[in-house]
Design a protein around this motif. Sequence first.
Motif, PDB file in Angstrom:
ATOM      1  N   PHE A   1      31.609  21.932  12.881  1.00  0.00           N
ATOM      2  CA  PHE A   1      32.427  20.997  13.673  1.00  0.00           C
ATOM      3  C   PHE A   1      33.273  20.137  12.728  1.00  0.00           C
ATOM      4  N   ASP A   2      34.254  19.444  13.308  1.00  0.00           N
ATOM      5  CA  ASP A   2      35.096  18.570  12.485  1.00  0.00           C
ATOM      6  C   ASP A   2      34.329  17.338  11.998  1.00  0.00           C
ATOM      7  N   ASP A   3      33.190  17.061  12.598  1.00  0.00           N
ATOM      8  CA  ASP A   3      32.348  15.933  12.204  1.00  0.00           C
ATOM      9  C   ASP A   3      30.898  16.399  12.241  1.00  0.00           C
ATOM     10  N   ASP A   4      30.223  16.315  11.088  1.00  0.00           N
ATOM     11  CA  ASP A   4      28.830  16.787  11.008  1.00  0.00           C
ATOM     12  C   ASP A   4      27.909  16.074  11.992  1.00  0.00           C
ATOM     13  N   HIS A   5      28.281  14.864  12.419  1.00  0.00           N
ATOM     14  CA  HIS A   5      27.435  14.128  13.361  1.00  0.00           C
ATOM     15  C   HIS A   5      27.279  14.866  14.686  1.00  0.00           C
ATOM     16  N   LYS A   6      28.234  15.752  15.005  1.00  0.00           N
ATOM     17  CA  LYS A   6      28.146  16.494  16.267  1.00  0.00           C
ATOM     18  C   LYS A   6      26.959  17.458  16.271  1.00  0.00           C
ATOM     19  N   LEU A   7      26.454  17.793  15.074  1.00  0.00           N
ATOM     20  CA  LEU A   7      25.251  18.625  15.007  1.00  0.00           C
ATOM     21  C   LEU A   7      24.068  17.916  15.659  1.00  0.00           C
ATOM     22  N   MET A   8      24.080  16.576  15.628  1.00  0.00           N
ATOM     23  CA  MET A   8      23.009  15.811  16.259  1.00  0.00           C
ATOM     24  C   MET A   8      23.002  16.052  17.763  1.00  0.00           C
ATOM     25  N   ASP A   9      24.186  16.169  18.369  1.00  0.00           N
ATOM     26  CA  ASP A   9      24.287  16.357  19.813  1.00  0.00           C
ATOM     27  C   ASP A   9      23.997  17.800  20.228  1.00  0.00           C
ATOM     28  N   TYR A  10      24.584  18.747  19.504  1.00  0.00           N
ATOM     29  CA  TYR A  10      24.517  20.138  19.958  1.00  0.00           C
ATOM     30  C   TYR A  10      23.283  20.885  19.449  1.00  0.00           C
ATOM     31  N   LEU A  11      22.758  20.486  18.279  1.00  0.00           N
ATOM     32  CA  LEU A  11      21.566  21.153  17.764  1.00  0.00           C
ATOM     33  C   LEU A  11      20.314  20.294  17.887  1.00  0.00           C
ATOM     34  N   LYS A  12      20.523  18.996  18.223  1.00  0.00           N
ATOM     35  CA  LYS A  12      19.418  18.034  18.324  1.00  0.00           C
ATOM     36  C   LYS A  12      18.623  17.956  17.019  1.00  0.00           C
ATOM     37  N   VAL A  13      19.366  17.719  15.925  1.00  0.00           N
ATOM     38  CA  VAL A  13      18.719  17.492  14.630  1.00  0.00           C
ATOM     39  C   VAL A  13      18.930  16.034  14.240  1.00  0.00           C
ATOM     40  N   ASP A  14      18.050  15.514  13.382  1.00  0.00           N
ATOM     41  CA  ASP A  14      18.117  14.118  12.962  1.00  0.00           C
ATOM     42  C   ASP A  14      19.328  13.868  12.069  1.00  0.00           C
ATOM     43  N   HIS A  15      19.753  12.606  12.054  1.00  0.00           N
ATOM     44  CA  HIS A  15      20.910  12.234  11.238  1.00  0.00           C
ATOM     45  C   HIS A  15      20.693  12.541   9.761  1.00  0.00           C
ATOM     46  N   ASP A  16      19.473  12.387   9.291  1.00  0.00           N
ATOM     47  CA  ASP A  16      19.188  12.629   7.871  1.00  0.00           C
ATOM     48  C   ASP A  16      19.451  14.067   7.457  1.00  0.00           C
ATOM     49  N   LEU A  17      19.468  14.980   8.425  1.00  0.00           N
ATOM     50  CA  LEU A  17      19.643  16.398   8.106  1.00  0.00           C
ATOM     51  C   LEU A  17      21.085  16.885   8.212  1.00  0.00           C
ATOM     52  N   VAL A  18      21.917  16.188   8.988  1.00  0.00           N
ATOM     53  CA  VAL A  18      23.199  16.789   9.381  1.00  0.00           C
ATOM     54  C   VAL A  18      24.195  16.917   8.239  1.00  0.00           C
ATOM     55  N   HIS A  19      24.185  15.977   7.295  1.00  0.00           N
ATOM     56  CA  HIS A  19      25.206  16.005   6.249  1.00  0.00           C
ATOM     57  C   HIS A  19      24.926  17.122   5.244  1.00  0.00           C
ATOM     58  N   GLY A  20      25.861  18.064   5.205  1.00  0.00           N
ATOM     59  CA  GLY A  20      25.710  19.189   4.289  1.00  0.00           C
ATOM     60  C   GLY A  20      24.711  20.229   4.758  1.00  0.00           C
ATOM     61  N   LEU A  21      24.260  20.134   6.017  1.00  0.00           N
ATOM     62  CA  LEU A  21      23.306  21.123   6.534  1.00  0.00           C
ATOM     63  C   LEU A  21      23.948  22.505   6.482  1.00  0.00           C
ATOM     64  N   ASP A  22      23.309  23.414   5.787  1.00  0.00           N
ATOM     65  CA  ASP A  22      23.869  24.758   5.603  1.00  0.00           C
ATOM     66  C   ASP A  22      22.806  25.797   5.935  1.00  0.00           C
TER      67      ASP A  22
ATOM     68  N   VAL B   1      31.565   5.426  14.055  1.00  0.00           N
ATOM     69  CA  VAL B   1      30.383   6.265  13.832  1.00  0.00           C
ATOM     70  C   VAL B   1      30.213   6.541  12.339  1.00  0.00           C
ATOM     71  N   LYS B   2      31.327   6.806  11.650  1.00  0.00           N
ATOM     72  CA  LYS B   2      31.253   7.063  10.210  1.00  0.00           C
ATOM     73  C   LYS B   2      30.821   5.798   9.458  1.00  0.00           C
ATOM     74  N   GLU B   3      31.330   4.661   9.873  1.00  0.00           N
ATOM     75  CA  GLU B   3      30.920   3.392   9.258  1.00  0.00           C
ATOM     76  C   GLU B   3      29.441   3.113   9.520  1.00  0.00           C
ATOM     77  N   MET B   4      29.006   3.439  10.731  1.00  0.00           N
ATOM     78  CA  MET B   4      27.632   3.175  11.176  1.00  0.00           C
ATOM     79  C   MET B   4      26.634   3.913  10.297  1.00  0.00           C
ATOM     80  N   TYR B   5      26.991   5.154   9.935  1.00  0.00           N
ATOM     81  CA  TYR B   5      26.067   5.976   9.172  1.00  0.00           C
ATOM     82  C   TYR B   5      26.432   6.021   7.688  1.00  0.00           C
ATOM     83  N   GLY B   6      27.326   5.103   7.278  1.00  0.00           N
ATOM     84  CA  GLY B   6      27.644   4.983   5.877  1.00  0.00           C
ATOM     85  C   GLY B   6      28.425   6.130   5.311  1.00  0.00           C
ATOM     86  N   GLU B   7      29.211   6.753   6.150  1.00  0.00           N
ATOM     87  CA  GLU B   7      29.997   7.906   5.695  1.00  0.00           C
ATOM     88  C   GLU B   7      31.442   7.514   5.477  1.00  0.00           C
TER      89      GLU B   7
END
Length: 441
Positions: free
Chosen positions: A213-234, A435-441
């Motif tokens: 996705f254009d924003d890794d945070h969307k993985l939280m919504d569509y895959l239901k993974v925690d925020h700690d995992l989404v950045h760089g999840l490969d 959202v990016k500011e919220m998660y320090g991105e």
Amino acid sequence: MTITRTNVDALNAVVTVGVSKEDYADKVQKVLDNYRKNASIPGFRKGAVPMSLIQKQYGKAVLLEEVNKLLQEKLNSYLTEEKLDILGNPLPKVTDDFNWDADDFQFDFELGLAPEFQVNLAAKNNITLFKIIADDKMLNDQVERIQKQYGKLIAKDTVEEGDDLQVTFINEEQNINNATSIELELFKDKKTAKKFIGKKVGDVVEVSTKGLFDDDHKLMDYLKVDHDLVHGLDITVTVQIDGITTSEKAELNQELFDKLFGPGVVSSVEEVKAKIKEDAEKQFAQQADQKFLNDVTEFLLESTQFDLPAEFLVKWLQTAGEKELTAQEAQEEFDRSERGLRYQLIEGKIMTENNLQITFDDLKAYTSELIKKQMAQFGQMNPTQEDIDGIVARVMSNQDEVRRLSEQVMSEKMLSLFKEKVKAKSKEVSYEQFVKEMYGE
């Protein structure tokens, strides 16, 4: 009775209470006289049991109870009169050779004293108070979603461009198994979207989560993974196609406007966007306020330094709950709760210094507004004041609800105070930027 205090240091003290026979003798005698009047012991008429027998059977227990009552009464009065700000409760010092057969007694109690400290709300900080704006992109996207939501849904067998898919994202290793709906254009890479073209219900497609996705945070919504995992999840996920639909968009006409907002409330697309913007920014303001509160809390915890009577509190925690804790368990509990205790002390000082109080009228007005909003959500736009007052009365008869609402009212008062006194910079952002500011991105 006598009572004295010895300060061990700035955070610890010992209070000594002296109890003489004349303090408790009459009280003990009165209780034993009542026991004698009502005692039923074989071989003696009721009320004629020898006092020596009553004394032998009940004397020590009555003495302990009456002396303990005196202790608690005297200690509580002393703490109030001296205006001592203590943490936890006084802890009796155990003496192995204590003699209950003596006439006079001396009891020592350990106290944990609240620390002295200053709170500087105006201190230099890096806090930002965000104002979140519903930008044109968000408004246009929302209008399009409304058109699709109220449009005619058509089920299909084969995927084409522009279709909506009902899918399940699956990856057993990461424990991912989430059913959701997704639009093909949400995929960042067009090559990924093309993988689905021509597929049918029941087919599966494998995709990589990296750059999905254009924003890794969307993985939280569509895959239901925690925020700690989404950045760089490969990882590779299997996408199972459960359904395919296309939507014939609803017309942007008065019929749709009335269905959305009520008859005659809006009459143009511009007014629809204005209404969406107003509602969205109210919700955004709540999120921005919560982040501001969280950031101020962290700032105050970091900038307000003071010591706690840690050794005393660990000892107190061992016996404070329903279940007695070991020294190690109490230390672990203290470590978990220390930050919360520190903020309670900081918050209490702020409330005292700024005279923040909750009146009955504050609580009633807040509850009334809350009920109006809840009723509006269910279509009751103009309830009578009598109806609202009746609900308010029922809510405020519940002590748990009153406590919860009081916390919310005080939180709002603290928020207003922080906005006034904390020197934060203001920044206007879109929701995506927030959202990016919220998660320090």
